[in-house]
Design a protein around this motif. Structure first.
Motif, PDB file in Angstrom:
ATOM      1  N   ASP A  48      19.697  39.560  27.767  1.00  9.72           N
ATOM      2  CA  ASP A  48      18.743  40.433  28.448  1.00  9.72           C
ATOM      3  C   ASP A  48      17.309  39.935  28.258  1.00  9.72           C
ATOM      4  O   ASP A  48      16.532  39.850  29.217  1.00  9.72           O
ATOM      5  CB  ASP A  48      18.896  41.860  27.908  1.00  9.72           C
ATOM      6  N   SER A  75      10.264  36.747  34.663  1.00  8.03           N
ATOM      7  CA  SER A  75       8.789  36.702  34.578  1.00  8.03           C
ATOM      8  C   SER A  75       8.258  35.356  35.036  1.00  8.03           C
ATOM      9  O   SER A  75       7.212  35.288  35.704  1.00  8.03           O
ATOM     10  CB  SER A  75       8.322  36.981  33.147  1.00  8.03           C
ATOM     11  N   LYS A  96      18.120  38.537  38.716  1.00  2.52           N
ATOM     12  CA  LYS A  96      18.276  39.994  38.665  1.00  2.52           C
ATOM     13  C   LYS A  96      19.749  40.390  38.758  1.00  2.52           C
ATOM     14  O   LYS A  96      20.176  41.339  38.095  1.00  2.52           O
ATOM     15  CB  LYS A  96      17.449  40.647  39.766  1.00  2.52           C
ATOM     16  N   ASN A  99      15.065  38.352  31.311  1.00  8.72           N
ATOM     17  CA  ASN A  99      13.798  38.996  31.682  1.00  8.72           C
ATOM     18  C   ASN A  99      12.637  38.014  31.601  1.00  8.72           C
ATOM     19  O   ASN A  99      11.720  38.069  32.422  1.00  8.72           O
ATOM     20  CB  ASN A  99      13.546  40.238  30.820  1.00  8.72           C
ATOM     21  N   LEU A 127      21.242  39.708  35.412  1.00 10.85           N
ATOM     22  CA  LEU A 127      20.799  40.762  34.496  1.00 10.85           C
ATOM     23  C   LEU A 127      21.602  42.045  34.736  1.00 10.85           C
ATOM     24  O   LEU A 127      22.019  42.710  33.786  1.00 10.85           O
ATOM     25  CB  LEU A 127      19.305  41.015  34.683  1.00 10.85           C
TER      26      LEU A 127
END
Length: 182
Positions: A132, A140, A171, A136, A174
């Motif tokens: 995770d 970014s 995404k 992330n 994720l």
């Protein structure tokens, strides 16, 4: 009396801790049917399913294997995009604004490739929280490239398309990691 209260309190705490950790969901589906189920909450379900089923091994894949495939596809995309940026930077007579944008995106994608490699290693170790974090961070990086593309005069339509796809892939990976996290 104090001993009984302590034991009762200890029992309550242990019960709460055990009950608070639900096991990851189990799926009876495999392959494309499972990909469709995992991608239900994706921003672009068709893209998600297509990317997850793009590899031959997805035909009979379980949820954890589709998690690996999702990260692998995102990593391949990031590597290909990084190569594309490097080849564009080798072109002569680039506009200065485009060159600055490409430089920024190049740095972002070099970082993203490393973070996706770390994500894959973490997933293989069942370290879902680390996956995770790394995902992330890779997102970014993609968003930083997106900002560079949109804020400067030097825009590259192909890089913008690739970056959009990269963000979708990350995404979706994720999302799957969140589903797999116990």
């Amino acid at each position: 009396m104090v001993g009984r209260i302590f034991l009762l309190s200890l029992f309550v705490v242990i019960t709460v801790v055990i009950a608070g950790k639900a096991p990851p969901p189990t799926f009876t589906e495999t392959g494309k049917a499972l990909a469709e189920k995992l991608c239900e909450k994706s921003e672009d379900k068709a893209f998600c399913v297509s990317s997850l089923t793009s590899r031959h091994e997805a035909e009979t894949a379980t949820a954890p294997k589709l998690g690996v495939i999702a990260l692998s596809v995102a990593s391949t995309n990031a590597s290909d995009t990084s190569f594309y940026i490097r080849s564009k930077l080798k072109e002569r007579n680039l506009e200065p604004a485009l060159e600055d944008t490409l430089d920024d995106c190049s740095k972002s994608y070099l970082d993203a490739v490393a973070q996706l490699d770390d994500s894959l290693a973490a997933l293989l170790s069942n370290a879902y929280i680390d996956v995770d974090i790394w995902l992330n961070t890779a997102i970014s990086d993609g968003e930083s490239c997106e900002e560079a593309l949109s804020e400067r005069a030097g825009n590259d339509a192909e890089l913008a398309r690739r970056n959009t796809n990269f963000l979708k892939l990350c995404k979706d990976a994720l999302l799957i990691n969140t589903i797999l996290t116990p």
